[in-house]
Design an enzyme around this catalytic site. Structure first.
Site, PDB file in Angstrom:
ATOM      1  N   GLY A  13       0.812  -1.221   0.000  1.00  0.00           N
ATOM      2  CA  GLY A  13       0.000   0.000   0.000  1.00  0.00           C
ATOM      3  C   GLY A  13       0.843   1.269   0.000  1.00  0.00           C
ATOM      4  N   ASP A  33      -4.422   3.259   8.060  1.00  0.00           N
ATOM      5  CA  ASP A  33      -4.040   1.993   8.700  1.00  0.00           C
ATOM      6  C   ASP A  33      -4.525   2.025  10.143  1.00  0.00           C
ATOM      7  OD1 ASP A  33      -1.535  -0.177   7.785  1.00  0.00           O
ATOM      8  OD2 ASP A  33      -2.333  -0.263   9.830  1.00  0.00           O
ATOM      9  N   PRO A  89      -3.044 -13.435   6.230  1.00  0.00           N
ATOM     10  CA  PRO A  89      -2.175 -14.497   6.766  1.00  0.00           C
ATOM     11  C   PRO A  89      -2.672 -15.892   6.407  1.00  0.00           C
ATOM     12  CG  PRO A  89      -3.310 -13.299   8.536  1.00  0.00           C
ATOM     13  CD  PRO A  89      -3.750 -12.692   7.257  1.00  0.00           C
ATOM     14  N   THR A  90      -1.757 -16.856   6.463  1.00  0.00           N
ATOM     15  CA  THR A  90      -2.169 -18.249   6.285  1.00  0.00           C
ATOM     16  C   THR A  90      -2.848 -18.702   7.573  1.00  0.00           C
ATOM     17  OG1 THR A  90      -0.276 -18.556   4.847  1.00  0.00           O
ATOM     18  CG2 THR A  90      -1.303 -20.556   5.697  1.00  0.00           C
ATOM     19  N   PHE A 158       2.494  -6.404  -8.654  1.00  0.00           N
ATOM     20  CA  PHE A 158       3.604  -7.307  -9.007  1.00  0.00           C
ATOM     21  C   PHE A 158       4.963  -6.774  -8.565  1.00  0.00           C
ATOM     22  CE2 PHE A 158       0.258  -8.349 -12.120  1.00  0.00           C
ATOM     23  CZ  PHE A 158       0.165  -9.718 -11.917  1.00  0.00           C
ATOM     24  N   CYS A 272       5.279 -13.384  -0.047  1.00  0.00           N
ATOM     25  CA  CYS A 272       4.336 -13.828  -1.086  1.00  0.00           C
ATOM     26  C   CYS A 272       4.459 -15.276  -1.527  1.00  0.00           C
ATOM     27  CB  CYS A 272       4.493 -12.955  -2.328  1.00  0.00           C
ATOM     28  SG  CYS A 272       3.839 -11.317  -2.093  1.00  0.00           S
ATOM     29  N   PHE A 334      15.162 -11.255   3.745  1.00  0.00           N
ATOM     30  CA  PHE A 334      14.906 -12.349   2.792  1.00  0.00           C
ATOM     31  C   PHE A 334      15.570 -12.114   1.448  1.00  0.00           C
ATOM     32  CE2 PHE A 334      11.682 -11.257  -0.467  1.00  0.00           C
ATOM     33  CZ  PHE A 334      11.254 -10.008  -0.033  1.00  0.00           C
ATOM     34  N   LYS A 335      16.043 -10.877   1.197  1.00  0.00           N
ATOM     35  CA  LYS A 335      16.842 -10.551   0.012  1.00  0.00           C
ATOM     36  C   LYS A 335      17.525  -9.227   0.305  1.00  0.00           C
ATOM     37  CE  LYS A 335      14.439  -8.680  -3.531  1.00  0.00           C
ATOM     38  NZ  LYS A 335      13.363  -8.405  -4.519  1.00  0.00           N
TER      39      LYS A 335
HETATM   40  C1  UDX Z   1       7.811 -11.464  -5.342  1.00  0.00           C
HETATM   41  C2  UDX Z   1       7.527 -11.284  -6.847  1.00  0.00           C
HETATM   42  O1  UDX Z   1       8.769 -11.160  -7.548  1.00  0.00           O
HETATM   43  C3  UDX Z   1       6.658 -10.058  -7.064  1.00  0.00           C
HETATM   44  O2  UDX Z   1       6.308  -9.942  -8.434  1.00  0.00           O
HETATM   45  C4  UDX Z   1       5.403 -10.177  -6.215  1.00  0.00           C
HETATM   46  O3  UDX Z   1       4.620  -9.004  -6.336  1.00  0.00           O
HETATM   47  C5  UDX Z   1       5.743 -10.405  -4.763  1.00  0.00           C
HETATM   48  O4  UDX Z   1       6.605 -11.543  -4.628  1.00  0.00           O
HETATM   49  P1  UDX Z   1       9.498 -10.360  -3.606  1.00  0.00           P
HETATM   50  O5  UDX Z   1       9.084 -11.483  -2.715  1.00  0.00           O
HETATM   51  O6  UDX Z   1       9.451  -8.973  -3.069  1.00  0.00           O
HETATM   52  O7  UDX Z   1       8.588 -10.351  -4.931  1.00  0.00           O
HETATM   53  O8  UDX Z   1      11.017 -10.601  -4.111  1.00  0.00           O
HETATM   54  P2  UDX Z   1      11.691 -11.522  -5.230  1.00  0.00           P
HETATM   55  O9  UDX Z   1      12.706 -10.699  -5.902  1.00  0.00           O
HETATM   56  O10 UDX Z   1      10.698 -12.175  -6.086  1.00  0.00           O
HETATM   57  O11 UDX Z   1      12.476 -12.625  -4.378  1.00  0.00           O
HETATM   58  C6  UDX Z   1      11.802 -13.626  -3.640  1.00  0.00           C
HETATM   59  C7  UDX Z   1      12.795 -14.587  -3.027  1.00  0.00           C
HETATM   60  O12 UDX Z   1      13.410 -15.391  -4.028  1.00  0.00           O
HETATM   61  C8  UDX Z   1      13.953 -13.911  -2.281  1.00  0.00           C
HETATM   62  O13 UDX Z   1      14.211 -14.617  -1.087  1.00  0.00           O
HETATM   63  C9  UDX Z   1      15.105 -14.016  -3.245  1.00  0.00           C
HETATM   64  O14 UDX Z   1      16.351 -13.998  -2.616  1.00  0.00           O
HETATM   65  C10 UDX Z   1      14.818 -15.370  -3.869  1.00  0.00           C
HETATM   66  N1  UDX Z   1      15.453 -15.545  -5.209  1.00  0.00           N
HETATM   67  C11 UDX Z   1      15.097 -14.733  -6.245  1.00  0.00           C
HETATM   68  C12 UDX Z   1      16.384 -16.570  -5.407  1.00  0.00           C
HETATM   69  O15 UDX Z   1      16.697 -17.320  -4.481  1.00  0.00           O
HETATM   70  N2  UDX Z   1      16.937 -16.729  -6.654  1.00  0.00           N
HETATM   71  C13 UDX Z   1      16.597 -15.937  -7.714  1.00  0.00           C
HETATM   72  O16 UDX Z   1      17.135 -16.164  -8.811  1.00  0.00           O
HETATM   73  C14 UDX Z   1      15.650 -14.905  -7.498  1.00  0.00           C
HETATM   74  P1  ADP Z   2       1.683  -6.104   2.415  1.00  0.00           P
HETATM   75  O1  ADP Z   2       3.069  -6.631   2.306  1.00  0.00           O
HETATM   76  O2  ADP Z   2       0.678  -6.898   1.636  1.00  0.00           O
HETATM   77  O3  ADP Z   2       1.574  -4.637   2.138  1.00  0.00           O
HETATM   78  P2  ADP Z   2       1.647  -5.557   5.264  1.00  0.00           P
HETATM   79  O4  ADP Z   2       1.522  -6.537   6.382  1.00  0.00           O
HETATM   80  O5  ADP Z   2       2.941  -4.848   5.084  1.00  0.00           O
HETATM   81  O6  ADP Z   2       1.229  -6.333   3.937  1.00  0.00           O
HETATM   82  O7  ADP Z   2       0.519  -4.432   5.407  1.00  0.00           O
HETATM   83  C1  ADP Z   2      -0.811  -4.650   5.718  1.00  0.00           C
HETATM   84  C2  ADP Z   2      -1.291  -3.476   6.595  1.00  0.00           C
HETATM   85  O8  ADP Z   2      -2.720  -3.538   6.699  1.00  0.00           O
HETATM   86  C3  ADP Z   2      -0.757  -3.471   8.033  1.00  0.00           C
HETATM   87  O9  ADP Z   2      -0.060  -2.266   8.284  1.00  0.00           O
HETATM   88  C4  ADP Z   2      -2.031  -3.582   8.918  1.00  0.00           C
HETATM   89  O10 ADP Z   2      -1.941  -2.818  10.108  1.00  0.00           O
HETATM   90  C5  ADP Z   2      -3.096  -3.031   7.983  1.00  0.00           C
HETATM   91  N1  ADP Z   2      -4.481  -3.450   8.277  1.00  0.00           N
HETATM   92  C6  ADP Z   2      -4.932  -4.708   8.500  1.00  0.00           C
HETATM   93  N2  ADP Z   2      -6.280  -4.693   8.705  1.00  0.00           N
HETATM   94  C7  ADP Z   2      -6.682  -3.390   8.587  1.00  0.00           C
HETATM   95  C8  ADP Z   2      -7.951  -2.717   8.668  1.00  0.00           C
HETATM   96  N3  ADP Z   2      -9.086  -3.390   8.890  1.00  0.00           N
HETATM   97  N4  ADP Z   2      -7.974  -1.362   8.515  1.00  0.00           N
HETATM   98  C9  ADP Z   2      -6.824  -0.681   8.261  1.00  0.00           C
HETATM   99  N5  ADP Z   2      -5.614  -1.248   8.176  1.00  0.00           N
HETATM  100  C10 ADP Z   2      -5.527  -2.591   8.317  1.00  0.00           C
END
Ligand code: UDX
Ligand code: ADP
Length: 483
Positions: A13, A33, A89-90, A158, A272, A334-335
């Site tokens: 966001g 938020d 969340p899961t 994305f 993700c 994570f990266k």
């Molecule tokens: C991902 C998608 O790329 C993005 O399009 C979507 O909107 C959200 O999820 P993100 O998780 O932010 O984005 O990062 P990304 O660059 O995709 O890396 C994900 C993980 O894969 C990281 O831990 C990275 O280190 C790992 N990775 C990536 C590898 O291990 N090898 C690679 O070649 C590329």
């Molecule tokens: P993403 O990576 O998808 O952006 P985040 O966990 O970083 O996910 O962000 C989600 C945000 O949504 C958090 O800051 C959380 O406080 C907010 N949030 C969750 N439920 C509500 C709600 N009902 N109204 C407003 N904000 C919310």
């Protein structure tokens, strides 16, 4: 003036709205938020997330056409277009536990929109949600209010962290899914008009709602699958003496395959990939597609195998025990170029080493001490709850210290694990590090960033994922241990 409100000021966001505000000076954008601390940080000089280029964009627009607020209801009621970007969340219990997404936050956001709206709204799904969520949201909205028309759109994001601003400014595509009715198409056009301020027409794709929702899950599953594929190859390379970088390079030269996203690593992380694949698996199972579900599930299993394999290498190389030994952990995010630790492979690796009673000294340039400690004490999937959860296992962090630089982390250490590919780790003075370590000194490179030959010349025993093994390691095959 068109008014946009985004519910959820997180990694998606915040940056997305900042770029919309930058590119559309005539649109008023407010990000809301429930978290007061997050909003306070967005309004300060210390933004709540680290993302290259984000500070500049926020500074340019904040107070002009970009605002951050906790007054959720006011801004939602005033908006024409509402983006919803809350946590999904899961589920950890009940039906679909461990796979299905928890839609509580989504549902409460939808009910709140229904309660406070007095004018027609376009509601845009921004956070990844299971296919058909739009339909559920539509029902909540229409059953809870009268005389107001709601149009639901799916507009998955994305962006990748670390490159979010560039990805938003210059996206490969913008995807907008909507109902195939005249009103639905009008809403699609309204959102298209926002993006048309800077995204070329041919990069804005429109589909039906379900295709847009599924495309996001599919894109993340395909990307994660590439990493699991190359990581599976890395295990075979180590067993046979091939070099995974050479294999990736040769494979990636095929234009049908392409060179990106083929870097072997200790495993993928991020908020993700795992979540979206689990979600996909759950949807397949619900539709009776067992074989399809198993196919995608394997991508996660290989990722878990890769992290487990890494821990086994460390322990088996160091005389089968790390008990009481100091291990330096370089990188926790994570990266690189993000402070985000959600699902970072570092959590599993550190836990594995702590399970073998190692002492960990952790350094990451962007992750704060309390975040690392929280991550190491939390249960799986608990990180994605906005309500502050109490860490469940604080004993886990007794053997952990968080330090301010790589030299301090590695001082007197028996081994080093590189878990994030931060640029600064590529230029470390490894001779100095070697001189200050216990001998034999080990480097386990989970990101393939060190110069293996140079480090071996210094005297290190080096393990680099998918690369020909150090003679030392050849005699200590990594056995797969039970988790
Ligand atoms: C991902 C998608 O790329 C993005 O399009 C979507 O909107 C959200 O999820 P993100 O998780 O932010 O984005 O990062 P990304 O660059 O995709 O890396 C994900 C993980 O894969 C990281 O831990 C990275 O280190 C790992 N990775 C990536 C590898 O291990 N090898 C690679 O070649 C590329
Ligand atoms: P993403 O990576 O998808 O952006 P985040 O966990 O970083 O996910 O962000 C989600 C945000 O949504 C958090 O800051 C959380 O406080 C907010 N949030 C969750 N439920 C509500 C709600 N009902 N109204 C407003 N904000 C919310």
């Amino acid at each position: 003036m068109v008014k946009i409100c985004c519910i959820g000021a997180g990694y998606v966001g915040g940056p997305t709205m900042a770029v919309i505000a930058l590119k559309c000076p005539k649109i008023l954008v407010t990000v809301v938020d429930i978290s007061i601390s997050r909003i306070t940080a967005w309004n300060s000089d210390q933004l709540p997330i680290y993302e290259p280029g984000l500070d500049e964009v926020v500074k340019q627009c904040r107070g002009k056409n970009l605002f951050f607020s906790t007054d959720v209801e006011k801004h939602v009621s005033e908006a024409d277009i509402i983006f919803v970007s809350v946590n999904t969340p899961t589920k950890t219990r009940g039906l679909g536990a461990g796979k299905a997404p928890e839609l509580t936050y989504w549902e409460s956001a939808a009910r709140m929109i229904a309660n406070v709206s007095t004018s027609n709204k376009i509601v845009v799904e921004k956070s990844t949600v299971p296919v058909k969520t739009a339909e559920a949201v539509e029902r909540i909205l229409t059953f809870n209010s009268s005389n107001i028309s709601y149009q639901i759109l799916s507009n998955p994001e994305f962006l990748a962290e670390g490159t979010a601003i560039q990805d938003l400014l210059n996206p490969d595509r913008v995807l907008i899914g909507g109902r195939e009715t005249p009103d639905g198409q009008k809403a699609v056009q309204a959102l298209k008009d926002v993006y048309s301020h800077w995204v070329p027409e041919d990069r804005i794709i429109t589909t039906n709602l379900w295709s847009a929702e599924l495309s996001k899950l599919a894109a993340n599953a395909f990307l994660a699958q590439r990493i699991s594929s190359v990581n599976a190859m890395s295990a075979l390379c180590e067993a046979t003496g091939a070099n995974v970088s050479q294999v990736s390079n040769a494979v990636g030269k095929d234009t049908r395959i392409g060179p990106k996203f083929l870097n072997a690593s200790v495993g993928f992380g991020g908020s993700c990939f795992q979540k979206d694949i689990l979600n996909l698996v759950y949807i397949c199972e619900c539709n009776g597609l067992t074989e399809v579900a198993k196919y995608w599930e394997q991508v996660i299993k290989v990722n878990d195998y890769q992290k487990n394999r890494f821990v086994n290498r460390v322990v088996s190389s160091m005389f089968n025990t790390v008990s009481g030994k100091k291990i330096a952990i370089l990188g926790f995010a994570f990266k690189k170029d993000t402070g985000d630790t959600r699902e970072t492979p570092a959590i599993d690796v550190c836990r594995g080493l702590l399970g073998d009673k190692a002492w960990l000294s952790i350094y990451d340039p962007q992750v704060a001490e309390d975040q690392i400690k929280k991550d190491l004490s939390m249960n799986k999937f608990d990180w994605d709850h906005p309500v502050h959860l109490q860490p469940s296992n604080t004993a886990a962090v007794n053997q952990v210290s968080i330090v301010g630089d790589a030299y301090e982390a590695t001082k007197d250490a028996h081994g080093i694990c590189i878990l994030t590919e931060w640029d600064e780790f590529k230029t470390l003075d490894f001779q100095k590090i070697f001189d200050n370590m216990k001998k034999p000194a080990f480097v386990f490179d989970g990101r393939n960033i060190v110069n293996v030959k140079k480090l071996r010349e210094i005297g290190f025993i080096v393990y680099s994922i998918g690369k020909p093994l150090d003679p030392w390691l050849k005699d200590t095959p990594a056995v797969t241990r039970d988790k």
